[in-house]
Write an enzyme that holds these catalytic residues in place. Structure first.
Site, short mmCIF file in Angstrom:
data_model
loop_
_atom_site.label_atom_id
_atom_site.label_comp_id
_atom_site.label_asym_id
_atom_site.label_seq_id
_atom_site.Cartn_x
_atom_site.Cartn_y
_atom_site.Cartn_z
N ASP A 156 21.92 -52.17 25.39
CA ASP A 156 20.45 -51.44 25.26
C ASP A 156 20.09 -51.06 23.95
O ASP A 156 20.99 -50.46 23.33
CB ASP A 156 20.58 -50.30 26.39
CG ASP A 156 19.17 -49.89 26.81
OD1 ASP A 156 18.15 -50.77 26.62
OD2 ASP A 156 19.19 -48.79 27.48
N HIS A 160 15.59 -57.69 19.43
CA HIS A 160 16.28 -58.65 20.17
C HIS A 160 16.95 -59.81 19.44
O HIS A 160 18.13 -60.27 19.62
CB HIS A 160 15.40 -59.28 21.27
CG HIS A 160 14.67 -58.44 22.17
ND1 HIS A 160 15.26 -57.44 22.88
CD2 HIS A 160 13.19 -58.25 22.44
CE1 HIS A 160 14.38 -56.73 23.62
NE2 HIS A 160 13.34 -57.28 23.50
N LEU A 209 38.77 -66.88 26.18
CA LEU A 209 37.74 -66.00 26.67
C LEU A 209 36.99 -66.39 27.89
O LEU A 209 36.41 -67.46 27.59
CB LEU A 209 37.12 -65.38 25.28
CG LEU A 209 35.93 -64.17 25.70
CD1 LEU A 209 36.89 -62.90 26.03
CD2 LEU A 209 35.22 -63.83 24.75
C1 IPE Z 1 19.24 -52.71 31.14
O1 IPE Z 1 18.39 -52.26 30.27
C2 IPE Z 1 18.86 -54.07 31.40
C3 IPE Z 1 19.71 -54.97 30.40
C4 IPE Z 1 20.39 -54.41 29.32
C5 IPE Z 1 19.51 -56.49 29.93
P1 IPE Z 1 16.86 -51.70 30.52
O2 IPE Z 1 16.58 -51.10 29.16
O3 IPE Z 1 16.33 -52.80 31.26
O4 IPE Z 1 17.12 -50.61 31.58
P2 IPE Z 1 16.33 -49.11 31.76
O5 IPE Z 1 14.90 -49.61 31.94
O6 IPE Z 1 16.26 -48.32 30.56
O7 IPE Z 1 16.90 -48.58 33.03
C1 IPE Z 2 17.90 -54.12 25.63
O1 IPE Z 2 17.07 -53.55 24.65
C2 IPE Z 2 17.51 -55.59 25.75
C3 IPE Z 2 17.04 -55.86 27.14
C4 IPE Z 2 16.81 -55.41 28.10
C5 IPE Z 2 16.64 -57.27 27.25
P1 IPE Z 2 15.85 -52.96 25.14
O2 IPE Z 2 14.75 -53.84 24.83
O3 IPE Z 2 15.97 -52.36 26.44
O4 IPE Z 2 15.55 -51.60 24.11
P2 IPE Z 2 14.85 -50.29 24.47
O5 IPE Z 2 15.80 -49.71 25.66
O6 IPE Z 2 13.38 -50.42 24.66
O7 IPE Z 2 15.15 -49.54 22.91
MG MG Z 3 16.32 -50.74 27.29
#
Ligand code: IPE
Ligand code: IPE
Ligand code: MG
Length: 250
Positions: A30, A47, A141
């Site tokens: 995240d 990303h 792995l």
């Molecule tokens: C969880 O992250 C999903 C992934 C890392 C793929 P999100 O950013 O989607 O989760 P929330 O919305 O903060 O709970």
């Molecule tokens: C995690 O990063 C990637 C996915 C959930 C696909 P985010 O896109 O959720 O990044 P934040 O949480 O907005 O910083």
């Molecule tokens: Mg996120």
């Protein structure tokens, strides 16, 4: 496996050797968006940098004794994001699969996928099937990518499978136990996660491995996913090493 076979209790893990490294590490990757925002860049750049962190983490895992690495790449709720971000994420996934599978294979990585992957684009589904077949006998792995994954969705699919077997007379409802559920989870055959790491300071599971996480140790770090590297993984594994796992038994 026969559906009538007496299901074996898999959770909690029967052998947790104190001081042993986590066999299975699962990561909620995240913070890509916040990484990009802090640099006044478009989210997709976060990303893209996140994919580099994925590479570093896969490379570092076997040396730490990790056998299974599960990465939460796209949740069943991530479809709620703006269409252009969903399309960027799917584009990155496609590019990743096209360009990395040969090297993963050469490095002894076995690929598996969890989530309702059948609902991804046809070309992606085909690549996932090919990748799993190509790498099936690799042992260095096991890399599990969670794609269109959500625990609620997974457990709904398990419930439907159990109900269908019961309705067809193949399964006695009174015989449903933890093993019967585990055999139908997307993670069937994998050990449960010993350690779940979440980056970016958030402290929640966000629908990730909720059944499987029953006795996982949780480690939260403030680092944003694009900054995660071998040292970050080592720190989390060291933190895991200081935990006293009790499984309710003492
Ligand atoms: C969880 O992250 C999903 C992934 C890392 C793929 P999100 O950013 O989607 O989760 P929330 O919305 O903060 O709970
Ligand atoms: C995690 O990063 C990637 C996915 C959930 C696909 P985010 O896109 O959720 O990044 P934040 O949480 O907005 O910083
Ligand atoms: Mg996120």
């Amino acid at each position: 496996m026969s559906l009538r076979a007496a299901p074996r209790r898999v959770l909690p893990p029967d052998a947790s050797v104190p001081g042993a490294p986590p066999r299975h590490v699962a990561i909620i990757m995240d913070g890509n968006g916040r990484w990009a925002r802090a640099r006044h860049l478009p989210r997709v750049m976060g990303h893209r940098k996140g994919v580099e962190a994925v590479r570093r983490t896969i490379e570092a895992a076997p040396d730490l004794g990790i056998e299974v690495l599960t990465l939460y790449a796209f949740s069943s709720e991530n479809w709620r994001r703006p269409a252009d971000e969903v399309s960027d994420l799917m584009g990155l996934l496609r590019h990743y699969l096209r360009t990395e599978i040969a090297e993963l294979h050469a490095n002894g990585v076995r690929l598996r996928f969890i989530g309702d992957t059948a609902r991804l684009s046809e070309d992606v589904v085909a690549m996932l099937e090919q990748a799993a077949a190509l790498t099936a006998s690799n042992r260095r792995l096991t890399l599990v990518l969670a794609l269109n994954y959500g625990s609620h969705d997974e457990l709904i699919r398990v419930a439907r499978a159990l109900a269908a077997d019961a309705a067809a007379g193949r399964l006695d409802p009174a015989a449903i136990d933890a093993g019967a559920i585990e055999a139908r989870l997307d993670t069937a055959g994998l050990p449960p996660p010993d350690l779940i790491i979440r980056t970016s300071g958030e402290q929640r599971l966000s629908n990730f491995l909720m059944w499987q996480a029953a006795y996982a140790e949780l480690v939260f770090t403030d680092e944003l996913w694009p900054d995660f590297d071998a040292a970050s993984l080592k720190r989390a594994v060291d933190t895991f090493g200081q935990r006293d796992r009790r499984y309710g038994g003492r």
